[in-house]
Design a protein around this motif. Structure first.
Motif, PDB file in Angstrom:
ATOM      1  N   THR A  53       0.768  -1.658  -0.299  1.00  0.00           N
ATOM      2  CA  THR A  53      -0.035   0.316   0.176  1.00  0.00           C
ATOM      3  C   THR A  53       0.755   1.019  -0.232  1.00  0.00           C
ATOM      4  N   ALA A  54       0.824   2.808   0.237  1.00  0.00           N
ATOM      5  CA  ALA A  54       0.601   3.399   0.195  1.00  0.00           C
ATOM      6  C   ALA A  54       1.496   3.780   1.258  1.00  0.00           C
ATOM      7  N   LEU A 280     -17.672  -6.512 -22.672  1.00  0.00           N
ATOM      8  CA  LEU A 280     -17.188  -5.440 -21.915  1.00  0.00           C
ATOM      9  C   LEU A 280     -16.231  -4.624 -22.543  1.00  0.00           C
ATOM     10  N   GLY A 281     -16.096  -5.193 -23.348  1.00  0.00           N
ATOM     11  CA  GLY A 281     -14.842  -4.480 -24.786  1.00  0.00           C
ATOM     12  C   GLY A 281     -13.328  -4.873 -24.732  1.00  0.00           C
ATOM     13  N   MET A 282     -12.947  -3.645 -24.597  1.00  0.00           N
ATOM     14  CA  MET A 282     -11.212  -4.097 -24.285  1.00  0.00           C
ATOM     15  C   MET A 282     -11.081  -3.104 -22.847  1.00  0.00           C
ATOM     16  N   ARG A 283     -10.381  -3.104 -22.318  1.00  0.00           N
ATOM     17  CA  ARG A 283      -9.840  -2.365 -20.898  1.00  0.00           C
ATOM     18  C   ARG A 283      -8.393  -2.907 -20.610  1.00  0.00           C
ATOM     19  N   ILE A 284      -8.246  -2.104 -19.857  1.00  0.00           N
ATOM     20  CA  ILE A 284      -6.575  -1.862 -19.089  1.00  0.00           C
ATOM     21  C   ILE A 284      -6.924  -1.724 -18.397  1.00  0.00           C
ATOM     22  N   ALA A 285      -5.563  -1.724 -17.499  1.00  0.00           N
ATOM     23  CA  ALA A 285      -5.072  -2.100 -16.009  1.00  0.00           C
ATOM     24  C   ALA A 285      -3.804  -1.504 -15.835  1.00  0.00           C
ATOM     25  N   ALA A 286      -3.794  -0.976 -15.219  1.00  0.00           N
ATOM     26  CA  ALA A 286      -2.397  -0.420 -14.963  1.00  0.00           C
ATOM     27  C   ALA A 286      -2.048   0.462 -13.634  1.00  0.00           C
ATOM     28  N   ILE A 287      -0.734   0.089 -12.750  1.00  0.00           N
ATOM     29  CA  ILE A 287       0.076   0.290 -11.594  1.00  0.00           C
ATOM     30  C   ILE A 287       1.130   1.081 -11.927  1.00  0.00           C
ATOM     31  N   TRP A 288       0.925   2.396 -11.350  1.00  0.00           N
ATOM     32  CA  TRP A 288       1.934   3.362 -11.837  1.00  0.00           C
ATOM     33  C   TRP A 288       2.195   4.356 -10.588  1.00  0.00           C
ATOM     34  N   GLY A 312       0.203   4.485  -7.779  1.00  0.00           N
ATOM     35  CA  GLY A 312      -1.791   4.897  -8.230  1.00  0.00           C
ATOM     36  C   GLY A 312      -2.314   3.354  -8.909  1.00  0.00           C
ATOM     37  N   ALA A 313      -3.262   4.064  -9.203  1.00  0.00           N
ATOM     38  CA  ALA A 313      -3.801   2.570 -10.319  1.00  0.00           C
ATOM     39  C   ALA A 313      -4.470   3.322 -11.183  1.00  0.00           C
ATOM     40  N   ALA A 314      -5.122   2.496 -12.322  1.00  0.00           N
ATOM     41  CA  ALA A 314      -5.840   3.183 -13.212  1.00  0.00           C
ATOM     42  C   ALA A 314      -6.677   2.349 -14.355  1.00  0.00           C
ATOM     43  N   HIS A 315      -7.976   2.343 -14.153  1.00  0.00           N
ATOM     44  CA  HIS A 315      -8.762   1.591 -15.119  1.00  0.00           C
ATOM     45  C   HIS A 315      -8.817   1.764 -16.365  1.00  0.00           C
ATOM     46  N   PHE A 316      -8.720   1.606 -17.497  1.00  0.00           N
ATOM     47  CA  PHE A 316      -8.686   2.351 -18.702  1.00  0.00           C
ATOM     48  C   PHE A 316     -10.005   1.109 -19.652  1.00  0.00           C
ATOM     49  N   ASP A 331      -3.991   7.432  -2.955  1.00  0.00           N
ATOM     50  CA  ASP A 331      -4.262   7.672  -1.791  1.00  0.00           C
ATOM     51  C   ASP A 331      -3.390   9.149  -1.525  1.00  0.00           C
ATOM     52  N   GLU A 332      -4.454   9.941  -1.506  1.00  0.00           N
ATOM     53  CA  GLU A 332      -3.676  11.956  -1.320  1.00  0.00           C
ATOM     54  C   GLU A 332      -3.859  11.746   0.385  1.00  0.00           C
ATOM     55  N   ILE A 333      -4.250  10.406   1.200  1.00  0.00           N
ATOM     56  CA  ILE A 333      -3.783  11.042   2.657  1.00  0.00           C
ATOM     57  C   ILE A 333      -2.555  10.676   2.839  1.00  0.00           C
ATOM     58  N   ALA A 334      -2.007   9.168   1.530  1.00  0.00           N
ATOM     59  CA  ALA A 334      -0.838   8.560   2.163  1.00  0.00           C
ATOM     60  C   ALA A 334       0.423  10.103   1.682  1.00  0.00           C
TER      61      ALA A 334
END
Length: 347
Positions: A53-54, A280-288, A312-316, A331-334
């Motif tokens: 986690t952060a 659901l089509g094309m989806r991509i997950a990323a950790i950055w 951060g994490a993102a789903h596209f 996580d803005e608190i972190a």
């Protein structure tokens, strides 16, 4: 569009007794949280699970269990939230990576980490990016929008962040995020081929290249004018504090506003997961991760000129090779805890 059977090379024992990895994640979430079968966590998580986690790292199942009991007491009607999507991809014949996006709601009716019950409702999103091997989760990168939770409950986010400087809510020790912290350690120059979750299957290279190029060009090179090259004109981005931006201008401004606080900020993509289905089509997950100096606008209070690390994490969701929707969490608190901890008064 490239067609393939995602289950063709994956042993059914990897997700048994469920239909597929998506059903595995959603069914386990319901059994543990909706049906309150918390004691079944041991069937789902490995004893030596690694959770990043952060705020720090934990390396055992008991920590997951004790934290879950506390949260179930604080939010008895919260359940496990509503599973919005599961973006999954194979990692070897008996493993897969699952990026599970959850919309969580509940009422704070019991005591919790942050104090006595407030009686208020809350809503936030979480992305749990998990490596599942031989039917159990063995490693997880967990990104929560904790600011949205505190905001909903009427709890001062800055005070919570200041408290975290003295003790991480994950490890209970002084919050210390360094280059050696596993969530930020190492580098993955070709995440389309290999990231934190291991080697990727040799497919969907153009789609992965699009996401990596977007981060490099728009975020790192500050070519905000190039958003239209990567995003559909009707793009929608859901991000922290339940904020939502629509259209090219709104998408640009969200990125600009964050980087204004960290003008030298650079994003590194550390993992990519691609999932395509007829439904659901094309989806991509990323950790950055974003590394930057808090030296710009005082988005989180007085600037420090000190480095900050953001996980951060993102789903596209993609349409015709472009981003149609994005869910972007960190996580803005972190972030605030790192900033407060760098101020002279905190030292």
């Amino acid at each position: 569009m490239q067609k393939f059977d995602p289950l063709a090379d994956l042993d059914p024992a990897a997700y048994a007794p469920f239909r597929d990895p998506r059903d595995y994640i959603l069914s386990w979430t319901d059994q543990i949280w909706i049906e309150k079968g918390l004691g079944r966590l041991g069937e789902h998580y490995a004893d030596d699970i690694k959770v990043h986690t952060a705020y720090g790292e934990t390396y055992d199942f008991e920590h997951v269990l004790t934290n879950s009991v506390q949260k179930m007491s604080a939010f008895p009607n919260g359940g496990g939230g509503s599973g919005e999507d599961v973006v999954w991809e194979q990692r070897g014949p008996m493993g897969f990576i699952s990026s599970h996006r959850v919309l969580k709601t509940g009422t704070n009716l019991g005591h919790w980490t942050y104090g006595p019950p407030t009686g208020r409702n809350w809503i936030s999103r979480t992305i749990a990016h998990c490596v599942v091997q031989d039917g159990k989760v063995v490693e997880e990168w967990l990104v929560r929008d904790e600011y949205a939770v505190l905001q909903s409950l009427g709890i001062d986010p800055e005070q919570v962040a200041a408290d975290m400087v003295r003790a991480s809510p994950v490890t209970g020790e002084t919050l210390a995020i360094t280059d050696d912290t596993p969530a930020f350690a190492g580098s993955y120059p070709e995440p389309a081929k290999e990231g934190i979750s291991g080697k990727r299957p040799d497919r969907f290279q153009p789609e992965c290249d699009t996401i990596v190029a977007m981060y490099n060009e728009v975020w790192n090179r500050k070519r905000f004018d190039r958003v239209s090259a990567y995003c559909d004109s009707k793009v929608v981005c859901h991000t922290v504090r339940m904020h939502r931006a629509q259209g090219i201008d709104g998408y640009q401004q969200q990125i600009i506003d964050l980087l204004a606080a960290f003008p030298d900020g650079r994003i590194e993509v550390r993992d990519l997961v691609v999932c395509q289905s007829d439904e659901l089509g094309m989806r991509i997950a990323a950790i950055w991760t974003l590394h930057g100096t808090y030296s710009g606008v005082p988005l989180y209070g007085p600037t420090t000129g000190k480095p900050v690390k953001i996980m951060g994490a993102a789903h596209f969701e993609m349409k015709d090779g472009k981003i149609l929707r994005e869910w972007r969490l960190f996580d803005e608190i972190a972030v605030m805890a790192q900033i407060i901890g760098a101020r002279p008064a905190a030292a």
